[in-house]
Design a protein around this motif. Structure first.
Motif, PDB file in Angstrom:
ATOM      1  N   ASN A   1      -8.447   9.283  -8.747  1.00 17.00           N
ATOM      2  CA  ASN A   1      -8.808   7.975  -8.209  1.00 17.00           C
ATOM      3  C   ASN A   1     -10.321   7.908  -8.014  1.00 17.00           C
ATOM      4  OD1 ASN A   1      -6.058   6.675  -7.503  1.00 17.00           O
ATOM      5  ND2 ASN A   1      -5.901   8.750  -6.681  1.00 17.00           N
TER       6      ASN A   1
ATOM      7  N   ASP B   1       2.427   1.694  -3.381  1.00 12.95           N
ATOM      8  CA  ASP B   1       1.466   2.240  -4.335  1.00 12.95           C
ATOM      9  C   ASP B   1       1.328   3.752  -4.152  1.00 12.95           C
ATOM     10  OD1 ASP B   1      -0.709   1.949  -6.339  1.00 12.95           O
ATOM     11  OD2 ASP B   1      -1.966   2.564  -4.664  1.00 12.95           O
TER      12      ASP B   1
ATOM     13  N   ALA C   1     -16.364   2.581  -0.388  1.00 11.05           N
ATOM     14  CA  ALA C   1     -15.062   3.078   0.048  1.00 11.05           C
ATOM     15  C   ALA C   1     -15.229   4.376   0.832  1.00 11.05           C
ATOM     16  CB  ALA C   1     -14.162   3.307  -1.159  1.00 11.05           C
TER      17      ALA C   1
ATOM     18  N   ARG D   1      -7.541   6.075 -12.251  1.00 13.21           N
ATOM     19  CA  ARG D   1      -7.457   4.819 -11.495  1.00 13.21           C
ATOM     20  C   ARG D   1      -8.854   4.482 -10.998  1.00 13.21           C
ATOM     21  NH1 ARG D   1      -5.825   3.659  -5.841  1.00 13.21           N
ATOM     22  NH2 ARG D   1      -4.871   1.595  -5.754  1.00 13.21           N
TER      23      ARG D   1
ATOM     24  N   THR E   1     -13.807   5.590  -7.271  1.00 12.79           N
ATOM     25  CA  THR E   1     -14.374   4.351  -6.748  1.00 12.79           C
ATOM     26  C   THR E   1     -15.846   4.266  -7.136  1.00 12.79           C
ATOM     27  OG1 THR E   1     -14.889   3.074  -4.749  1.00 12.79           O
ATOM     28  CG2 THR E   1     -14.837   5.457  -4.508  1.00 12.79           C
TER      29      THR E   1
ATOM     30  N   GLU F   1      -7.529   7.738  -0.205  1.00 13.68           N
ATOM     31  CA  GLU F   1      -7.210   6.817  -1.291  1.00 13.68           C
ATOM     32  C   GLU F   1      -8.006   7.124  -2.552  1.00 13.68           C
ATOM     33  OE1 GLU F   1      -5.045   3.968  -1.541  1.00 13.68           O
ATOM     34  OE2 GLU F   1      -4.148   5.106   0.087  1.00 13.68           O
ATOM     35  N   HIS F   2      -9.188   7.715  -2.381  1.00 13.30           N
ATOM     36  CA  HIS F   2     -10.067   7.972  -3.518  1.00 13.30           C
ATOM     37  C   HIS F   2     -10.457   9.447  -3.551  1.00 13.30           C
ATOM     38  CE1 HIS F   2     -10.693   3.697  -2.364  1.00 13.30           C
ATOM     39  NE2 HIS F   2     -10.540   3.522  -3.658  1.00 13.30           N
TER      40      HIS F   2
ATOM     41  N   SER G   1     -11.387   1.960  -9.072  1.00 19.87           N
ATOM     42  CA  SER G   1     -11.530   0.860  -8.115  1.00 19.87           C
ATOM     43  C   SER G   1     -12.997   0.441  -8.108  1.00 19.87           C
ATOM     44  CB  SER G   1     -11.105   1.303  -6.707  1.00 19.87           C
ATOM     45  OG  SER G   1      -9.739   1.656  -6.682  1.00 19.87           O
TER      46      SER G   1
ATOM     47  N   LEU H   1     -15.540  -1.707  -6.515  1.00 14.60           N
ATOM     48  CA  LEU H   1     -15.635  -2.415  -5.243  1.00 14.60           C
ATOM     49  C   LEU H   1     -17.071  -2.796  -4.926  1.00 14.60           C
ATOM     50  CD1 LEU H   1     -13.406   0.079  -3.213  1.00 14.60           C
ATOM     51  CD2 LEU H   1     -12.659  -2.077  -4.225  1.00 14.60           C
TER      52      LEU H   1
ATOM     53  N   SER I   1       0.829  -1.200   0.000  1.00 18.26           N
ATOM     54  CA  SER I   1       0.000   0.000   0.000  1.00 18.26           C
ATOM     55  C   SER I   1       0.867   1.254   0.000  1.00 18.26           C
ATOM     56  CB  SER I   1      -0.927  -0.007   1.214  1.00 18.26           C
ATOM     57  OG  SER I   1      -1.688   1.182   1.271  1.00 18.26           O
TER      58      SER I   1
END
Length: 253
Positions: A51, A35, A88, A80, A53, A94-95, A82, A84, A32
Motif C-alpha cells: 500500500n 476493505d 497520510a 494499491r 501513498t 493503512e499504508h 492512494s 492524496l 473500511s
C-alpha cells in the motif's frame, strides 16, 4: 430498503438528507473494515499487497509509468496506490510506504532521499518548432516569455513558492515580466498536459518529466541555463514494521 430518504436530489446537485448524514459514519466504518478484510483474505490466499501513498502528480508522472516494470518482475505482488492531497499517517497501518515531497526538516520518520528538486521551462516539440518558424513569437531568452502563455501551479503550500514562475523570473532578471496570459492548474500533471498539448510554457519539475525530456516529448527552450534548484526533495518513508515484509522491501528497492 430502509424506509427513509438518504439523498436529496436537486436540479444540479445531490446531497445527504438528515437520515443519510446519520448513516454515513457507520457506512464509512463498515466499508473500511470490509476493505481491510478483503486485503487479509488476499494475503491468506498468497497475494501480497503493498500500500503506497503519495501525491497525485507524483503518482501520475513518475510512479505509475514505473509500475509495469515492477509487476513484470513481481507478478504476485499487488499494488494499491492512494494519491492524496493530505499527508497520510503511516502509523495507522493503512499504508506501508510513503513517497513524499518535503524539505529534510519536515520529515518526522527516517526517510531515504530519492532525488532532489529542480525546475525548468518546458514546451512541446511543436511549440518549440513554431517559435523557430515564426508561427509563434520567438523564445530564445527569458524576456521572450512576455509573448507566451505560462502555466502555473495554483498551490498555497510553502513548497509551491519554489515552483512558481515569479521566483524563476526574478532569478532570471525579469521580476516584473507579465506573460501573454496565465493558465492556473491545481496539479503539476495538469501543467504538463497543457504543455504537451502545445498550450503554453510550463515550469516543470524535472524529476517528474525526465522520461518526457529523454524521449523528446518535452523540450527545454533555454537548456540547462533555465534550471533552478529548490530546498525541497523527494523522499521515501516506510511505515512501522513494513520494512520487515519482503514485498515492501522489493518495492522499495
Amino acid at each position: 430498503e430502509i424506509g427513509c430518504t438518504l439523498f436529496l436530489r436537486g436540479t444540479r446537485k445531490v446531497e445527504l438528507s438528515g437520515d443519510g448524514a446519520q448513516l454515513l459514519p457507520t457506512a464509512v466504518a463498515v466499508l473500511s473494515r470490509l476493505d481491510q478484510t478483503v486485503r487479509q483474505i488476499r494475503r491468506s490466499r498468497g497475494r501480497s499487497v503493498v500500500n503506497v501513498t503519495t501525491f497525485a502528480s507524483f503518482a501520475s508522472l513518475w510512479l505509475i509509468p514505473r509500475l509495469c516494470q515492477f509487476q513484470k518482475h513481481f507478478p504476485d505482488i499487488d499494488i494499491r496506490v492512494s494519491a492524496l492531497d493530505r499527508i497520510a499517517d503511516l502509523d495507522d497501518g493503512e499504508h506501508d510506504l510513503a513517497l513524499r515531497y518535503a524539505s529534510a526538516g519536515e520529515l518526522g520518520l527516517p526517510a531515504e532521499l530519492m532525488f532532489e528538486e529542480s525546475v525548468s521551462p518546458v514546451v512541446s516539440p511543436w511549440y518549440a518548432e513554431s517559435t523557430h518558424s515564426g508561427r509563434l513569437p520567438p523564445l530564445r531568452q527569458p524576456a521572450d516569455l512576455a509573448a507566451h502563455a505560462l502555466t502555473e501551479e495554483d498551490d498555497p503550500r510553502p513548497s509551491a513558492a519554489y515552483l512558481s514562475w515569479r521566483r524563476w523570473l526574478t532569478a532570471q532578471g525579469q521580476p516584473e515580466l507579465e506573460p501573454l496570459r496565465w493558465m492556473y492548474f491545481n496539479f503539476t500533471y495538469q501543467q504538463i498536459q497543457a504543455s504537451l498539448a502545445g498550450q503554453g510554457v510550463a515550469l516543470a519539475r524535472l524529476p517528474l518529466v525526465h522520461e518526457q525530456l529523454q524521449s523528446g516529448e518535452l523540450i527545454e527552450p533555454f537548456g540547462k541555463a533555465g534550471r533552478r534548484g529548490s530546498p525541497f526533495s523527494y523522499w521515501m518513508l516506510l511505515g512501522p514494521g513494513a520494512a520487515r515484509r519482503p514485498e515492501v522491501q522489493q518495492f522499495a528497492d
